[in-house]
Design a protein around this motif. Sequence first.
Motif, PDB file in Angstrom:
ATOM      1  N   UNK A 176      -3.540  -5.624  20.461  1.00 60.09           N
ATOM      2  CA  UNK A 176      -4.875  -6.175  20.728  1.00 60.09           C
ATOM      3  C   UNK A 176      -5.555  -6.462  19.390  1.00 60.09           C
ATOM      4  N   UNK A 177      -5.068  -7.471  18.692  1.00 60.42           N
ATOM      5  CA  UNK A 177      -5.575  -7.724  17.344  1.00 60.42           C
ATOM      6  C   UNK A 177      -7.080  -7.989  17.356  1.00 60.42           C
ATOM      7  N   UNK A 178      -7.581  -8.789  18.307  1.00 54.63           N
ATOM      8  CA  UNK A 178      -9.005  -9.113  18.339  1.00 54.63           C
ATOM      9  C   UNK A 178      -9.839  -7.851  18.564  1.00 54.63           C
ATOM     10  N   UNK A 179      -9.397  -7.001  19.494  1.00 52.72           N
ATOM     11  CA  UNK A 179     -10.100  -5.741  19.757  1.00 52.72           C
ATOM     12  C   UNK A 179     -10.065  -4.847  18.524  1.00 52.72           C
ATOM     13  N   UNK A 180      -8.899  -4.753  17.887  1.00 50.56           N
ATOM     14  CA  UNK A 180      -8.772  -3.894  16.706  1.00 50.56           C
ATOM     15  C   UNK A 180      -9.696  -4.360  15.590  1.00 50.56           C
ATOM     16  N   UNK A 181      -9.793  -5.678  15.370  1.00 47.47           N
ATOM     17  CA  UNK A 181     -10.669  -6.196  14.318  1.00 47.47           C
ATOM     18  C   UNK A 181     -12.134  -5.930  14.655  1.00 47.47           C
ATOM     19  N   UNK A 182     -12.481  -6.044  15.938  1.00 45.96           N
ATOM     20  CA  UNK A 182     -13.857  -5.734  16.348  1.00 45.96           C
ATOM     21  C   UNK A 182     -14.174  -4.268  16.100  1.00 45.96           C
ATOM     22  N   UNK A 183     -13.227  -3.380  16.392  1.00 49.03           N
ATOM     23  CA  UNK A 183     -13.436  -1.946  16.176  1.00 49.03           C
ATOM     24  C   UNK A 183     -13.527  -1.612  14.693  1.00 49.03           C
ATOM     25  N   UNK A 184     -12.825  -2.361  13.862  1.00 48.75           N
ATOM     26  CA  UNK A 184     -12.967  -2.191  12.412  1.00 48.75           C
ATOM     27  C   UNK A 184     -14.385  -2.544  11.989  1.00 48.75           C
ATOM     28  N   UNK A 185     -14.866  -3.673  12.485  1.00 44.24           N
ATOM     29  CA  UNK A 185     -16.212  -4.119  12.114  1.00 44.24           C
ATOM     30  C   UNK A 185     -17.297  -3.185  12.630  1.00 44.24           C
ATOM     31  N   UNK A 186     -17.002  -2.432  13.683  1.00 39.52           N
ATOM     32  CA  UNK A 186     -17.979  -1.479  14.227  1.00 39.52           C
ATOM     33  C   UNK A 186     -17.720  -0.065  13.729  1.00 39.52           C
ATOM     34  N   UNK A 187     -16.897   0.056  12.692  1.00 46.17           N
ATOM     35  CA  UNK A 187     -16.696   1.337  12.005  1.00 46.17           C
ATOM     36  C   UNK A 187     -15.988   2.376  12.861  1.00 46.17           C
ATOM     37  N   UNK A 188     -15.185   1.916  13.851  1.00 55.99           N
ATOM     38  CA  UNK A 188     -14.477   2.847  14.712  1.00 55.99           C
ATOM     39  C   UNK A 188     -13.091   3.170  14.177  1.00 55.99           C
ATOM     40  N   UNK A 189     -12.401   2.189  13.613  1.00 54.46           N
ATOM     41  CA  UNK A 189     -11.077   2.404  13.033  1.00 54.46           C
ATOM     42  C   UNK A 189     -11.007   1.671  11.711  1.00 54.46           C
ATOM     43  N   UNK A 190      -9.930   1.928  10.972  1.00 50.69           N
ATOM     44  CA  UNK A 190      -9.718   1.311   9.670  1.00 50.69           C
ATOM     45  C   UNK A 190      -8.406   0.556   9.705  1.00 50.69           C
ATOM     46  N   UNK A 191      -8.329  -0.548   8.956  1.00 57.48           N
ATOM     47  CA  UNK A 191      -7.092  -1.336   8.951  1.00 57.48           C
ATOM     48  C   UNK A 191      -6.216  -1.047   7.743  1.00 57.48           C
ATOM     49  N   UNK A 192      -6.591  -0.086   6.883  1.00 56.66           N
ATOM     50  CA  UNK A 192      -5.798   0.141   5.684  1.00 56.66           C
ATOM     51  C   UNK A 192      -4.467   0.812   5.991  1.00 56.66           C
ATOM     52  N   UNK A 193      -4.258   1.196   7.251  1.00 59.25           N
ATOM     53  CA  UNK A 193      -2.954   1.720   7.648  1.00 59.25           C
ATOM     54  C   UNK A 193      -2.736   3.176   7.314  1.00 59.25           C
ATOM     55  N   UNK A 194      -3.793   3.883   6.878  1.00 55.54           N
ATOM     56  CA  UNK A 194      -3.613   5.267   6.444  1.00 55.54           C
ATOM     57  C   UNK A 194      -4.111   6.281   7.464  1.00 55.54           C
ATOM     58  N   UNK A 195      -4.564   5.836   8.643  1.00 58.94           N
ATOM     59  CA  UNK A 195      -5.149   6.751   9.615  1.00 58.94           C
ATOM     60  C   UNK A 195      -4.196   7.843  10.061  1.00 58.94           C
ATOM     61  N   UNK A 196      -2.967   7.452  10.440  1.00 60.64           N
ATOM     62  CA  UNK A 196      -1.998   8.451  10.911  1.00 60.64           C
ATOM     63  C   UNK A 196      -1.629   9.388   9.766  1.00 60.64           C
ATOM     64  N   UNK A 197      -1.371   8.834   8.596  1.00 57.75           N
ATOM     65  CA  UNK A 197      -1.032   9.678   7.443  1.00 57.75           C
ATOM     66  C   UNK A 197      -2.177  10.645   7.142  1.00 57.75           C
ATOM     67  N   UNK A 198      -3.421  10.158   7.223  1.00 57.76           N
ATOM     68  CA  UNK A 198      -4.571  11.023   6.933  1.00 57.76           C
ATOM     69  C   UNK A 198      -4.653  12.169   7.931  1.00 57.76           C
TER      70      UNK A 198
END
Length: 547
Positions: A350-372
């Motif tokens: 869900x690329x569009x949903x994921x980008x919207x959630x990034x813009x609303x500060x819900x998730x990050x796209x840097x790819x480090x969430x699972x590692x963190x």
Amino acid sequence: MTAERKLQDLLETDGENEIVEFKEAKTNFDLSKLGKYFSALSNEANLKGKPSAWLVFGVDNGQKVVGTRFRERGRELQSLKKEIADRVTPRQTFVDIHVVAHPQGRVLLFEIPAAPQGIPVAWAGHFYGRDHESLVALSLEELERIRNQNRTTDWSAGICADATLADLDADAIALARDEYAKKHPRFAAQLDDWDDETFLNKAKITIKGRITRAAILLLGKSESSHFVNPATPTITWILKDRDGIEKDYEHFSCPLLINADQVYRKIRNLKYRYMAEGSLFPEEVDQYDPFVIREPLNNAIAHQDYELGGKVSVIEFEDGRLCFSNSGTFIPGSVEEVIRSDAPENRYRNRFLAEAMVNLNMIDTIGSGIRKMFVTQKNRFFPLPEYQLDRGMVKVTITGRVLDMSYARKLAELPNLSLDDIILLDRVQKKKPLTAAQVRHLKQQGLVEGRKPNLHISARVARQSGNKAEYIRNRGFDDQHYKGLICEYIEKFGEARRADIDRLLLDKLPDVLDERQKANKVRNLLQALKNQGDIVVDGKVWKMSKQ
């Protein structure tokens, strides 16, 4: 690479796996079974991102060459390609059949091409796969992963034709503005000048004023959920006691921007008191770091396969566990690969949903969430997140307590232990299987004792033994040490080629790594420095980014 060299490489691997199979086949081999192996190995090569897999005749399970007389006549061997192609869907056959005249006997190497993107390979109408070295039916989860490879339609970007701004929740839009300002502070001063339609377009939640499915999920009124039928925009929270008996539950629907936080607040984040262990451990902490609650919850919302009609669930167990689950396969395929690459995934459900959630500060796209999440749990001496990826579901379990004090003590005593080693130790404490190579690696570092399957984490600390030098050679240093060497070299000489960096690092990396693993390690260090903005690549030369 010659067939002889390829055979030698295969013989030196650590046994059979998903894309390598050895068979004696001394005189004959059933065509039907060969076809099943073709299907399985082809599908697994696709899932592993490999161009081909290998079926080897004339080698036993101990990887000893015994020779094969299977179809010794050249014409019989070549006819095999057509016999396979006639019963394989889609129609394909071996890339090549290599004949090797080994001193111990004739060997056949069947080079099996990976299944085409988006098209799993079937033999006689059935899909096959591998469970390590075993031939099994291809799981529904793996079947879906292959079929989804060519999916181009983004469900979340679909327009809800009859929906208008009036179908969105005013409080959710207000919260969206606040979160957008936090994520994009440079636009904060302009937000008051944007009407709702302008804001939603700029935040990439709507498209030219039209209401998307993503907008309904995140900002829609509860009664607006019908716009995304048959999807279920619902998060269910369930509380279970220590025996797994349900004690309480609640359902949360649109708007998920608000209600995801309501789910977070339902979770009872109790205090955990460590057992007395001198000064190694803190006295008391919350069971769950806020990040390890919000990250899997928001990931479940972002990556749910809404077309399957499932819902996100959060199960809270009174014994100190949280389980997050959503419908849909784990697109990257391997959690370990995500952790090692520590980079954004190039495909999203869900690329569009994921980008919207990034813009609303819900998730990050840097790819480090699972590692963190893994690092956060490691720093608290708690078990690492556990992913279960099967039956078309993604389940993540977070444990908010110490399971094995030996594991916690080891992390406290060895703070620079690599994340790869910590993942292996976590498998030991959870009684999960390890390969022979993994066990050998842990034993070389003095981290485990015993024999498979009765391994336990060593109570001894290698650095307190007389083998300090051997310990350092096997463990190496943390990544920051190697990154510092790279930057120091480039700063001193102005630039560096890959060969220069190899000469600098290869003999300093842990002895337990083979040549390929060392090369991968260097590549990952360079990529990490590039992602951090410390260095840049100019053609084939690495330079400091701020010279």
